[in-house]
Each structure stands twice: as structure tokens, then as C-alpha cells.
Design an enzyme around this catalytic site. Structure first.
Site, mmCIF file in Angstrom:
data_model
loop_
_atom_site.group_PDB
_atom_site.id
_atom_site.type_symbol
_atom_site.label_atom_id
_atom_site.label_comp_id
_atom_site.label_asym_id
_atom_site.label_seq_id
_atom_site.Cartn_x
_atom_site.Cartn_y
_atom_site.Cartn_z
ATOM 1 N N GLU A 139 0.702 -1.062 0.016
ATOM 2 C CA GLU A 139 -0.084 -0.104 0.116
ATOM 3 C C GLU A 139 0.664 1.288 -0.122
ATOM 4 O O GLU A 139 1.840 1.446 0.848
ATOM 5 C CB GLU A 139 -0.842 0.013 1.288
ATOM 6 C CG GLU A 139 -1.810 1.329 1.368
ATOM 7 C CD GLU A 139 -2.539 1.481 2.701
ATOM 8 O OE1 GLU A 139 -3.627 0.844 2.788
ATOM 9 O OE2 GLU A 139 -2.168 2.510 3.432
ATOM 10 N N PRO A 171 1.528 11.152 -2.273
ATOM 11 C CA PRO A 171 2.239 12.370 -1.571
ATOM 12 C C PRO A 171 1.838 13.798 -1.881
ATOM 13 O O PRO A 171 1.066 14.018 -2.862
ATOM 14 C CB PRO A 171 3.970 12.421 -2.251
ATOM 15 C CG PRO A 171 3.937 10.907 -2.950
ATOM 16 C CD PRO A 171 2.388 10.581 -3.403
ATOM 17 N N GLY A 231 -14.748 5.511 4.993
ATOM 18 C CA GLY A 231 -14.004 6.863 4.996
ATOM 19 C C GLY A 231 -14.353 7.066 6.462
ATOM 20 O O GLY A 231 -15.312 6.772 7.126
HETATM 21 P P1 FAD Z 1 -17.636 0.501 7.200
HETATM 22 O O1 FAD Z 1 -17.553 -0.890 6.938
HETATM 23 O O2 FAD Z 1 -18.838 1.038 6.695
HETATM 24 O O3 FAD Z 1 -18.174 0.422 8.799
HETATM 25 C C1 FAD Z 1 -17.912 1.644 9.554
HETATM 26 C C2 FAD Z 1 -18.636 1.512 11.077
HETATM 27 O O4 FAD Z 1 -19.916 1.181 10.927
HETATM 28 C C3 FAD Z 1 -17.968 0.331 11.769
HETATM 29 O O5 FAD Z 1 -18.078 0.558 12.922
HETATM 30 C C4 FAD Z 1 -19.119 -0.634 11.534
HETATM 31 O O6 FAD Z 1 -19.043 -1.514 12.448
HETATM 32 C C5 FAD Z 1 -20.418 -0.012 11.316
HETATM 33 N N1 FAD Z 1 -21.351 -0.522 10.346
HETATM 34 C C6 FAD Z 1 -21.227 -1.269 9.136
HETATM 35 N N2 FAD Z 1 -22.161 -1.459 8.570
HETATM 36 C C7 FAD Z 1 -22.980 -1.136 9.705
HETATM 37 C C8 FAD Z 1 -24.587 -1.415 9.398
HETATM 38 N N3 FAD Z 1 -25.308 -2.023 8.350
HETATM 39 N N4 FAD Z 1 -25.524 -0.808 10.558
HETATM 40 C C9 FAD Z 1 -24.801 -0.327 11.438
HETATM 41 N N5 FAD Z 1 -23.300 -0.342 11.681
HETATM 42 C C10 FAD Z 1 -22.669 -0.626 10.678
HETATM 43 N N6 FAD Z 1 -9.736 5.776 5.041
HETATM 44 C C11 FAD Z 1 -9.638 6.662 4.017
HETATM 45 O O7 FAD Z 1 -10.141 7.759 4.099
HETATM 46 N N7 FAD Z 1 -8.890 6.398 2.758
HETATM 47 C C12 FAD Z 1 -8.308 5.264 2.604
HETATM 48 O O8 FAD Z 1 -7.709 5.027 1.747
HETATM 49 C C13 FAD Z 1 -8.466 4.370 3.538
HETATM 50 N N8 FAD Z 1 -7.873 3.184 3.556
HETATM 51 C C14 FAD Z 1 -8.012 1.983 4.641
HETATM 52 C C15 FAD Z 1 -7.584 0.850 3.966
HETATM 53 C C16 FAD Z 1 -7.763 -0.365 5.079
HETATM 54 C C17 FAD Z 1 -7.399 -1.585 4.815
HETATM 55 C C18 FAD Z 1 -8.411 0.157 6.203
HETATM 56 C C19 FAD Z 1 -8.855 -1.104 7.176
HETATM 57 C C20 FAD Z 1 -9.086 1.217 6.402
HETATM 58 C C21 FAD Z 1 -8.806 2.269 5.517
HETATM 59 N N9 FAD Z 1 -9.224 3.498 5.950
HETATM 60 C C22 FAD Z 1 -9.092 4.524 4.791
HETATM 61 C C23 FAD Z 1 -10.166 3.896 7.057
HETATM 62 C C24 FAD Z 1 -11.551 3.650 6.940
HETATM 63 O O9 FAD Z 1 -12.169 4.526 6.046
HETATM 64 C C25 FAD Z 1 -12.161 3.974 8.326
HETATM 65 O O10 FAD Z 1 -11.593 2.868 9.451
HETATM 66 C C26 FAD Z 1 -13.619 3.920 8.497
HETATM 67 O O11 FAD Z 1 -14.074 4.629 9.699
HETATM 68 C C27 FAD Z 1 -14.279 2.805 8.479
HETATM 69 O O12 FAD Z 1 -14.373 2.354 7.101
HETATM 70 P P2 FAD Z 1 -15.090 0.801 6.840
HETATM 71 O O13 FAD Z 1 -15.145 1.029 5.099
HETATM 72 O O14 FAD Z 1 -14.607 -0.072 7.502
HETATM 73 O O15 FAD Z 1 -16.557 1.364 7.082
#
Ligand code: FAD
Length: 310
Positions: free
Chosen positions: A17, A21, A108
Site C-alpha cells: 500500500e 504524496p 472513510g
Molecule cells: P464500514 O464497513 O462502513 O464500517 C464503519 C462502521 O459502521 C463500523 O463501526 C461498522 O461496524 C459500522 N457498520 C457497518 N455497517 C453497518 C450497518 N449496516 N449498520 C450499523 N453499523 C454498521 N480511510 C480513508 O479515508 N482512505 C483510505 O484510503 C483508507 N484506506 C483504508 C484501508 C484499510 C485496509 C483499512 C482497514 C482502513 C482504511 N481507511 C481509509 C480507514 C477507514 O475509512 C475507516 O476505518 C472508516 O472509519 C471505516 O471504514 P469501513 O470501510 O471499514 O466502514
């Protein structure tokens, strides 16, 4: 497909990953680094996403150039909350036009100071909504990966609920899980077991971040609420002002985590490179996954001659 093929062949593979920059020289340096790191044979590379300014355009450009110039497949991150739907649609169209076929679909982070999703700012509330939209609109064109959290996104007390939401992402069309970084391998393996029992069948790639320096490591693990085993803190404490010693120890930790996972049958490893090359390279060398830079290897066009790899 590539991930499934590697898993079928029961061979180890890795992905890297990077993040876009902020400066032009930084971008040029990153291109050089990506090119050099392609020698390490990543199955694919990832580029992170941030809306606003030129950042998301640069993410797409880095993905597209890496594919066309360096021949490595790229996985473009994309976040969906607090964003206008037309921007998301547009970004996906541009990804398709540029030959990008892999999207890491994410919610996000919510804007600073916000704890609740604001439906007036966009239609997508969770990553699942983006996964569903991509799958329904583009069929099988995109391979869709999603984020997984071995220590829980909501916190350890809500891990089961979190796994249900991860299953919902698979049901909406996700093909692959890439996890948040972690340092507790036993906990990761227990979490994978729980995911399998909950019906999550898609591949899960563990996120590995070799420790680079004490301050950054402390900030990152605090911010992401990552549990760091006491033993790691005990080893870091006496060397915390010695950056080289920290990096060397970081390589040792990452290699030993991968070895433990490999013994448990894990085959794919996703490196959070933080745009740095050495630690990832050294971990792969230490594991014997790639030849050492000092290794003398025969030149294919004249086996009697050998050359040190640059
Ligand atoms: P989701 O899967 O939508 O989950 C978000 C929250 O909502 C969780 O607490 C989950 O338990 C809850 N939830 C999910 N579905 C439901 C539902 N149906 N009902 C109620 N609650 C629910 N961030 C960036 O800005 N840019 C990036 O490029 C980026 N890359 C990442 C790469 C990886 C591998 C990881 C692990 C994280 C990355 N992040 C990035 C951070 C990520 O965007 C944050 O951790 C964000 O807060 C959660 O994203 P998610 O896609 O896991 O969300």
C-alpha cells in the site's frame, strides 16, 4: 482472481500500500520507489484515497501509471460517506476508463469532531452501500475489496457485530478483505476463525506495518486503537531514540508475525509501506520470499557470469 489463483496454488504472495504524496518531487520519488519495489513481485499494489484537492485524481493517476508503465495491477481505495453521489459515480467511471479494475470500497472516516453520519451530504452511509452500488452498476467488472478489523472497528466489545457487518459487505458483493494493521497474531487468527464461522468465505489478507520509528508507531497505534503486545513495548522502550535500531526491530517483528501466520496456513500479506521501501524489502528477504540484494545470481542470458543485483 489473482488472489484466488495464488491461494489455489498454495503459494505465498504479498501486496504493497502507498499513499499519494503532497508535493511534485514526492510524487516523482514515489514513482521511482514503486518501480523498484515491483522487483519484489507484489501481486498488486494499493493506493489510498482522500476526497478534496488533487488527492483523489492523484490516487487514480498513481494506479493507472503503475499498471500501464510498471505492469503491476493496482487496487484503488475509494471512500463514500459525506460525499456527493455524482462525485463517486464520476470517480468510478474514470477508474474504468483508465483500466483500473480493483476498488477497495470504504466508508472513510467521519469529519473531525463528527460522530454521526450526515445524510444530507451524501447517500452512502456505510461501505456496504458503496459495494452494493459498484456490484449492481458494473457487474463483475471490478474486483471489490473491503476493510476488516481484527480488533473491531467499534472496539473489542462489539467484535461480533462488526463481523456481521463484514459479512454484509461480502453479501453485497465484496471479493476480498484487507485488514487493519495489527501486532497480535493470535488475536488475528482467532478473528479469522470467527469470520469463517460467521459465513465469511472470501480471502482475508492481514495488514502488516513494519515499525519505522517510536513516535509514529505510538501515534498510529493510539489513533487506530491497535493493541500492541507488552513484549513489543518492552523491546522498543530502551531503543526509542535510535531510529535504525527501531527499524531493525520492526523488520524482526514483521517477519516473525508473517512466519507465525504462514505456519497457520495464511498465504497472502498486505504491507502498509508508508511509501518506504527498505523495511518491506528486508522483511521479504528475511523470510526468503525474495532474493537478498547481496545475493549473487546468474544472469539468465549468460549463466557463467553473475552480477550483484543493484
Ligand atoms: P464500514 O464497513 O462502513 O464500517 C464503519 C462502521 O459502521 C463500523 O463501526 C461498522 O461496524 C459500522 N457498520 C457497518 N455497517 C453497518 C450497518 N449496516 N449498520 C450499523 N453499523 C454498521 N480511510 C480513508 O479515508 N482512505 C483510505 O484510503 C483508507 N484506506 C483504508 C484501508 C484499510 C485496509 C483499512 C482497514 C482502513 C482504511 N481507511 C481509509 C480507514 C477507514 O475509512 C475507516 O476505518 C472508516 O472509519 C471505516 O471504514 P469501513 O470501510 O471499514 O466502514
Amino acid at each position: 482472481d489473482k488472489v484466488n489463483k495464488a491461494l489455489e496454488d498454495d503459494r505465498c504472495f504479498w501486496s504493497f500500500e502507498y499513499f499519494p504524496p503532497k508535493t511534485e518531487p514526492g510524487v516523482m520519488n514515489l514513482y521511482d520507489r514503486i518501480e523498484r519495489m515491483c522487483d519484489l513481485g507484489p501481486l498488486f499494489i494499493d493506493v489510498t484515497w482522500r476526497w478534496g484537492g488533487k488527492s483523489s485524481d492523484l490516487t487514480l493517476e498513481l494506479c493507472s501509471v503503475s499498471q500501464t508503465v510498471y505492469g503491476v495491477e493496482a487496487n484503488m481505495h475509494m471512500t463514500c460517506t459525506n460525499t456527493n453521489f455524482s462525485l463517486i459515480k464520476n470517480a468510478l467511471e474514470k477508474a474504468k476508463d483508465n483500466g483500473v479494475q480493483n476498488i477497495l470500497a470504504l466508508r472513510g472516516d467521519l469529519p473531525d469532531g463528527t460522530v454521526e453520519f450526515d445524510p444530507s451530504v451524501g447517500e452512502f452511509k456505510y461501505a456496504t452501500d458503496l459495494v452494493r452500488y459498484i456490484r449492481q452498476t458494473y457487474g463483475s467488472y471490478f474486483c471489490i475489496s473491503v476493510a476488516g478489523y481484527p480488533e473491531g472497528c467499534l472496539g473489542p466489545e462489539d467484535i461480533d457485530r462488526d463481523i456481521e457487518y463484514l459479512k454484509a459487505k461480502q453479501d453485497a458483493g465484496a471479493d476480498l478483505v484487507i485488514t487493519q494493521l495489527f501486532y497480535d497474531v493470535d488475536n488475528f487468527l482467532r478473528w479469522v476463525d470467527k469470520c469463517r464461522k460467521a459465513g465469511i468465505t472470501i480471502p482475508i489478507l492481514p495488514g502488516i506495518m513494519p515499525i519505522q520509528n517510536y513516535g509514529g508507531f505510538k501515534r498510529m497505534t493510539d489513533l487506530c486503537r491497535i493493541k500492541v503486545p507488552e513484549e513489543i513495548w518492552d523491546r522498543l522502550e530502551p531503543i526509542k531514540d535510535d531510529d535504525q535500531a527501531i527499524k531493525d526491530y520492526g523488520i524482526e517483528v514483521a517477519a516473525s508475525m508473517i512466519k507465525q501466520m504462514q505456519s497457520a496456513g495464511v498465504r497472502g500479506f498486505h504491507f502498509y509501506t508508508v511509501n518506504l521501501e527498505r523495511s518491506t524489502r528486508m522483511v521479504l528477504e528475511k523470510l526468503g520470499f525474495v532474493p537478498s540484494v547481496n545475493e549473487v545470481r546468474p544472469l539468465p542470458w549468460n549463466p557463467s557470469l553473475s552480477e550483484k543485483r543493484a
